[in-house]
Each structure stands twice: as C-alpha cells, then as structure tokens.
Enzyme design. Sequence first.
Site, PDB file in Angstrom:
ATOM      1  N   SER A  46     -24.309 -53.864  17.394  1.00  0.00           N
ATOM      2  CA  SER A  46     -25.433 -53.950  18.327  1.00  0.00           C
ATOM      3  C   SER A  46     -25.095 -54.770  19.566  1.00  0.00           C
ATOM      4  CB  SER A  46     -26.660 -54.551  17.632  1.00  0.00           C
ATOM      5  OG  SER A  46     -27.151 -53.690  16.634  1.00  0.00           O
ATOM      6  N   GLY A 241     -28.444 -50.622  16.454  1.00  0.00           N
ATOM      7  CA  GLY A 241     -27.429 -50.142  17.390  1.00  0.00           C
ATOM      8  C   GLY A 241     -27.593 -50.797  18.751  1.00  0.00           C
ATOM      9  N   GLY A 243     -27.556 -51.111  23.179  1.00  0.00           N
ATOM     10  CA  GLY A 243     -27.978 -50.440  24.406  1.00  0.00           C
ATOM     11  C   GLY A 243     -29.466 -50.176  24.520  1.00  0.00           C
ATOM     12  N   CYS A 269     -34.407 -52.313  13.899  1.00  0.00           N
ATOM     13  CA  CYS A 269     -33.929 -52.631  15.249  1.00  0.00           C
ATOM     14  C   CYS A 269     -33.934 -51.395  16.158  1.00  0.00           C
ATOM     15  CB  CYS A 269     -32.562 -53.291  15.165  1.00  0.00           C
ATOM     16  SG  CYS A 269     -32.176 -54.301  16.618  1.00  0.00           S
ATOM     17  N   TYR A 313     -34.887 -55.144  23.460  1.00  0.00           N
ATOM     18  CA  TYR A 313     -35.967 -54.202  23.744  1.00  0.00           C
ATOM     19  C   TYR A 313     -37.022 -54.300  22.645  1.00  0.00           C
ATOM     20  CZ  TYR A 313     -32.499 -52.413  26.976  1.00  0.00           C
ATOM     21  OH  TYR A 313     -31.568 -52.316  27.974  1.00  0.00           O
ATOM     22  N   HIS A 351     -33.899 -58.264  11.370  1.00  0.00           N
ATOM     23  CA  HIS A 351     -32.851 -57.808  10.453  1.00  0.00           C
ATOM     24  C   HIS A 351     -33.053 -58.414   9.064  1.00  0.00           C
ATOM     25  CE1 HIS A 351     -29.872 -55.638  13.020  1.00  0.00           C
ATOM     26  NE2 HIS A 351     -30.606 -56.210  13.962  1.00  0.00           N
ATOM     27  N   GLU A 353     -31.511 -57.842   6.399  1.00  0.00           N
ATOM     28  CA  GLU A 353     -30.238 -58.108   5.715  1.00  0.00           C
ATOM     29  C   GLU A 353     -29.618 -59.415   6.199  1.00  0.00           C
ATOM     30  OE1 GLU A 353     -28.664 -57.100   9.580  1.00  0.00           O
ATOM     31  OE2 GLU A 353     -30.380 -56.363   8.442  1.00  0.00           O
TER      32      GLU A 353
END
Length: 373
Positions: A46, A241, A243, A269, A313, A351, A353
């Site tokens: 990411s 991921g 961008g 995410c 974002y 996240h 995890e």
Amino acid sequence: MQKVWIYIENGTFLEANSFGATGTSVGEIVFNTSLTGYQEIITDPSYAGQFVTFTMPEIGNVGVNADDMESSTAYCKGVLVRNYHHEHSNFRADGDLDSHLKEHNVLGICNIDTRYLTKMLRDEGAMMMIASTEISDKETLAKKLAESPRIEDINYIKEVSTKEAYVHKFGAWNHEEMAYNKAMMSDKKIVVVDFGVKRNILNELVQSGLEVEVVPSTFKAEDLIARFEAKEIGGIFLSNGPGDPLTLTEEKAEVQKLIEANIPMFAICLGHQMLSIAHGFDTYKLKFGQHGGNHPVANPENVVEITAQNHNYNVPDEITQIAEITHKNLFDNTIEGVKYNNKEIFSVQHHPEASPGPHESKYIFDEFAKIVK
C-alpha cells in the site's frame, strides 16, 4: 554515508545522509506513527509510490528477517528516519536494514529532522517530493519534480498485484503450512482479489478457517460469479492496495458486477474504498492520511479498539444512504467501517491484521468466515 538532497513541492530543500539504495526517486511523502514494525511498513504494498517518514526516531536497531516481509519486495520509494542504526540486536534478525533497502532499491534518508517534517505534513498535508544522491541543485530537483507524474496519476495496482493465481496456505505466525489442513478446514473457500494484499491479511483469513485463493487485480467478475454459482467458492475478499482508488475504473466495473451477484464480500482499506465507489459514492483524499499503529476506533458495540491504519483516502458520509456505519475513527470522526443494507457485504478502512500494530480487531476475520456460504 553519502549525501542526499530532498526537494518538497512546497519549496522545502534539505540535505541529509543516505543509506540503502542510491539514485533519484520521486513520490508522495507521508508520516507513520508506529513505534515498531518498520520492516512490515516498508514491505507493505500500500506504500507504493510513497516516501515514509517514521516518527519513531530510532530505526534499524532490530534488523530485518524473512518472516516479517509483508510482500515479496518493498514498493515504497524511500524512508526518512531521524537515526539509522546499522548495528542491530534481535534474535530474529538475519540481516540489516541498509542491505535490505539496497536489495529492494529503496532510498534510505537519515540524520534529518523527522519531527519538523511530520509537523509540516500535519499542517500542509501530504505532498510530492524528490530525493537524490546524484543531484544537489535545488532548481534542477524542482524542475524534475514538476515534470514527474503525481501519485494520483499512476496505477500502482498493476505493479503490486500478483500476475498469476495461487493458493495461500499459511496461518498467522505459521510458516510451515501446518495451518492448512484439509481435515480441519470447514471447506469454505474464498477468492482474494489482490490489489496489493499484505501477507498477514492472507494469514488471518486462513487462520479463521478459510481456504484462500488469490487472483490478480485483472480478474473477470463473470469467472468468479460462475464459480460462486457452482458453489466452488463461498465469498470474495477485496484487498488493500496503493494509490488513488478513483483511477481504478476497470476494477470498479468488475466490482460492480460482483455486488449485483449478491456474493458475500469483505474488504479492507482500498477494497473498502472500491466498494464505496462501485456503489456510486466517490472517495475523497484526507489532508495527511492516517498511518500508524495507535489509532482509536469505536466498534459497533461502541467499544474502543486501538487499530493499525494506512490510508490517504476515505469514503464519504453520504454512504449512509445505503449502508450502516459500523466503525468510526475517534481521531477525526471519519468512517472506518460499513455494512451494506440488505447485503452480506461489509468492509473496514483500518487493518485488523495489524502487522505492525495491536490485534484488537482480528475478530473481523471470524465474522467474515461465518457468512461465507
């Protein structure tokens, strides 16, 4: 150590020392507030296209090891640290950070005031920057930065996603495939759409009792829908991921088809953002993003969980027209999780995890396993 020169788009020009790879690199500068786990952060897909400023001042002191890799390589453009320690001390270490960055072609920048940089990003927001061990002239750096594409102009998904499908067989903290035991599995198979998935997300999915197949971001929804209808798979996971998600128009069209097919889905995410966009609610960019392992989030029971975060974002408040908000960020009151009305589809921005970070949100993987057909 060589000299390295940094130019940031607000006009800031700095000189520091370098370690790791050499050369010239352009990317977006952000800051991360995690106290541990620099290797996991550096190898998190990411962070593709970004320079990571660590607010933790001492970096490198525990070295690196193969088990803490979140992907096969490092995708970030570089790291900025206050003090770099070449000599490491940790029983799990099998190498040093300098060699690790050289191997993966990542710039390391040290002996720089990371507190100053963090306060600047907090006040002015994430910005593009250029760092070079080759170019020392401010005007040349500024010109090269101005001519380079911005992070929102690049589809980094194509770089970080797997090129071929594969089955992931490891559970959490298990590198011997022992967690993947068909006799113990619940015969629940899912497909993970890889937009830049972290290895520990896959580990937690397996740990929750799911059989995990990973497919490229170039997947075709028709294929997955056919497999679901044939009862070959029982659900789909959309990964994290890098961008700007608004650039992923082809992926958006495929996710829309999955939504229409009423397949159970869970996303984290970027996947969380993709679900919002596919439902017709565009994301927006935060001022400096949320990056760190110490962010408080209120869960559906209004209990506070300390979470790991990594995003620039966010989904808009208007999404409440079609979804219930399940999680809220207590730093800025932004949306951290939603469940879509009348659908077995839910997602979170943080996240669960962790890696690095606290493990208070891991139960979310079990919740997904329960709804997989």
